[in-house]
Motif scaffolding. Sequence first.
Motif, short mmCIF file in Angstrom:
data_model
loop_
_atom_site.label_atom_id
_atom_site.label_comp_id
_atom_site.label_asym_id
_atom_site.label_seq_id
_atom_site.Cartn_x
_atom_site.Cartn_y
_atom_site.Cartn_z
N GLN A 132 31.12 -17.20 0.86
CA GLN A 132 31.62 -17.60 -0.46
C GLN A 132 31.97 -16.38 -1.31
N PRO A 133 33.10 -16.41 -1.98
CA PRO A 133 33.56 -15.21 -2.69
C PRO A 133 32.63 -14.74 -3.81
N ASP A 134 31.86 -15.64 -4.42
CA ASP A 134 31.02 -15.19 -5.54
C ASP A 134 29.67 -14.62 -5.10
N ILE A 135 29.40 -14.62 -3.79
CA ILE A 135 28.11 -14.12 -3.30
C ILE A 135 28.22 -12.63 -2.99
N THR A 136 27.30 -11.83 -3.55
CA THR A 136 27.31 -10.39 -3.30
C THR A 136 26.31 -10.03 -2.20
N ALA A 137 26.48 -8.83 -1.63
CA ALA A 137 25.53 -8.34 -0.63
C ALA A 137 24.12 -8.29 -1.24
N ASP A 138 24.04 -7.91 -2.50
CA ASP A 138 22.73 -7.84 -3.16
C ASP A 138 22.09 -9.23 -3.24
N ASP A 139 22.89 -10.26 -3.54
CA ASP A 139 22.35 -11.64 -3.53
C ASP A 139 21.74 -11.96 -2.16
N VAL A 140 22.48 -11.63 -1.12
CA VAL A 140 22.05 -12.01 0.23
C VAL A 140 20.80 -11.24 0.63
N LEU A 141 20.77 -9.95 0.29
CA LEU A 141 19.58 -9.14 0.60
C LEU A 141 18.35 -9.67 -0.14
N ARG A 142 18.53 -10.05 -1.39
CA ARG A 142 17.37 -10.52 -2.17
C ARG A 142 16.91 -11.89 -1.67
N GLU A 168 0.82 -1.21 0.00
CA GLU A 168 0.00 0.00 0.00
C GLU A 168 0.86 1.26 0.00
N MET A 169 2.16 1.08 0.24
CA MET A 169 3.03 2.25 0.40
C MET A 169 3.66 2.62 -0.93
N ALA A 170 3.77 3.90 -1.20
CA ALA A 170 4.48 4.34 -2.41
C ALA A 170 5.95 3.93 -2.26
N HIS A 171 6.53 3.38 -3.35
CA HIS A 171 7.89 2.85 -3.24
C HIS A 171 8.95 3.76 -3.81
N ASP A 172 8.55 4.62 -4.71
CA ASP A 172 9.55 5.47 -5.33
C ASP A 172 9.60 6.81 -4.62
N THR A 173 9.78 6.75 -3.30
CA THR A 173 9.81 7.98 -2.51
C THR A 173 11.22 8.15 -1.96
N GLU A 174 11.50 9.39 -1.56
CA GLU A 174 12.76 9.72 -0.91
C GLU A 174 13.00 8.79 0.29
N LEU A 175 11.93 8.59 1.08
CA LEU A 175 12.02 7.76 2.28
C LEU A 175 12.51 6.35 1.96
N VAL A 176 11.92 5.74 0.94
CA VAL A 176 12.27 4.36 0.59
C VAL A 176 13.66 4.30 -0.04
N ARG A 177 13.95 5.27 -0.92
CA ARG A 177 15.27 5.29 -1.55
C ARG A 177 16.38 5.46 -0.50
N LEU A 201 29.42 -5.78 5.62
CA LEU A 201 29.29 -7.05 6.34
C LEU A 201 29.67 -8.21 5.42
N VAL A 202 29.17 -8.19 4.18
CA VAL A 202 29.47 -9.29 3.25
C VAL A 202 30.92 -9.21 2.79
N HIS A 203 31.42 -7.99 2.62
CA HIS A 203 32.82 -7.83 2.25
C HIS A 203 33.74 -8.43 3.34
N ALA A 204 33.40 -8.15 4.59
CA ALA A 204 34.16 -8.74 5.70
C ALA A 204 34.09 -10.27 5.65
N GLY A 205 32.95 -10.77 5.19
CA GLY A 205 32.78 -12.22 5.05
C GLY A 205 33.69 -12.80 3.98
N ARG A 263 20.70 3.10 3.04
CA ARG A 263 21.23 2.78 4.37
C ARG A 263 21.39 1.28 4.55
N ILE A 264 20.47 0.52 3.98
CA ILE A 264 20.54 -0.94 4.08
C ILE A 264 21.78 -1.47 3.36
N TYR A 265 22.01 -0.98 2.14
CA TYR A 265 23.20 -1.43 1.41
C TYR A 265 24.48 -0.96 2.09
#
Lengths: 171, 171
Positions: free
Chosen positions: B132-142, B99-108, B121-125, B113-115
């Motif tokens: 595993q070296p081929d896993i990105t932070a984006d993979d883990v978040l998704r 129900e929430m608008a997603h393309d807002t300043e708040l969400v962006r 954290l993943v880089h430290a990993g 901040r999440i990334y």
Amino acid sequence: LRADARRNTERIVEAATAVFGEDGAGASFEEIARRAGVGSATLYRRFPTRSALFEAVYEEQVQQLVASLPENLTPQGALEEWFRRFVRFITGKRAFAEEMAHDTELVREARARIYAIADPLVHAGHEGGFVQPDITADDVLRMFSGVGLADYPRAGQRDRVIEICLRGLRP
Amino acid sequence: LRADARRNTERIVEAATAVFGEDGAGASFEEIARRAGVGSATLYRRFPTRSALFEAVYEEQVQQLVASLPENLTPQGALEEWFRRFVRFITGKRAFAEEMAHDTELVREARARIYAIADPLVHAGHEGGFVQPDITADDVLRMFSGVGLADYPRAGQRDRVIEICLRGLRP
């Protein structure tokens, strides 16, 4: 159905699967007919309502999901291959799943067939020592349902995530 | 805001978080006011629209997500603890996210901040050999976004699934 009618139906279901996947549940029937190489009249005669078409696509996807696995797989290979398939199934039905009635015979029967495959695969994993003993088939199905619902904009991302989850099943 | 107004706002946001979680995005404002121990007039004055309240709840959930981690954690412990938190975040915003608008300043801003937390954290990993070296932070978040969106009717099921995914990150 006569053979050519059956062939038309197959073409329509195949085209609808692709077009729903690209354009969502509201995809144009004209585009589906065009892609299937049939007239709109044929499409509407065979599937008078959008939900009849959703159900046909869903049924086809379930058929692919429950089809036999290659016989040369190890028990672990079979488990991994089938859950990869399951994620494709979840991803494939995403486009129209919300528009489809869920408390139907069709969906209940699909669920039963899914558990009838997942349960022995995970049980074999416990016996064979390649799935952690506290993990149930239901845990694995729910995990991969979630994984199949997420968006993966980058190349290979969905596959990498599936492999993370499969690796995590092991003791 | 005066101190008591601020306290009322906090109580409203806390009550709204709980009530949206239980009753979904269409939850009654009267119930939220009752639960917060404020009058409906106070609630409507502070949050004239439903979406203003969604945004306040979301903002509070983001605050909890980006709050500091306990300092005594190892790099691996920090990564695991934060992604457990992230799944709670995804689960918590499920009730109203659509129900929430997603393309807002708040969400962006929240996404940035999440990334900014997940990337190091993943880089430290990778550096520490526990991801595993081929896993990105984006993979883990998704992956964990998907995991947070699924239903888990059985006790402990969500936690078991999170642990499967965390285990699967390791080489």
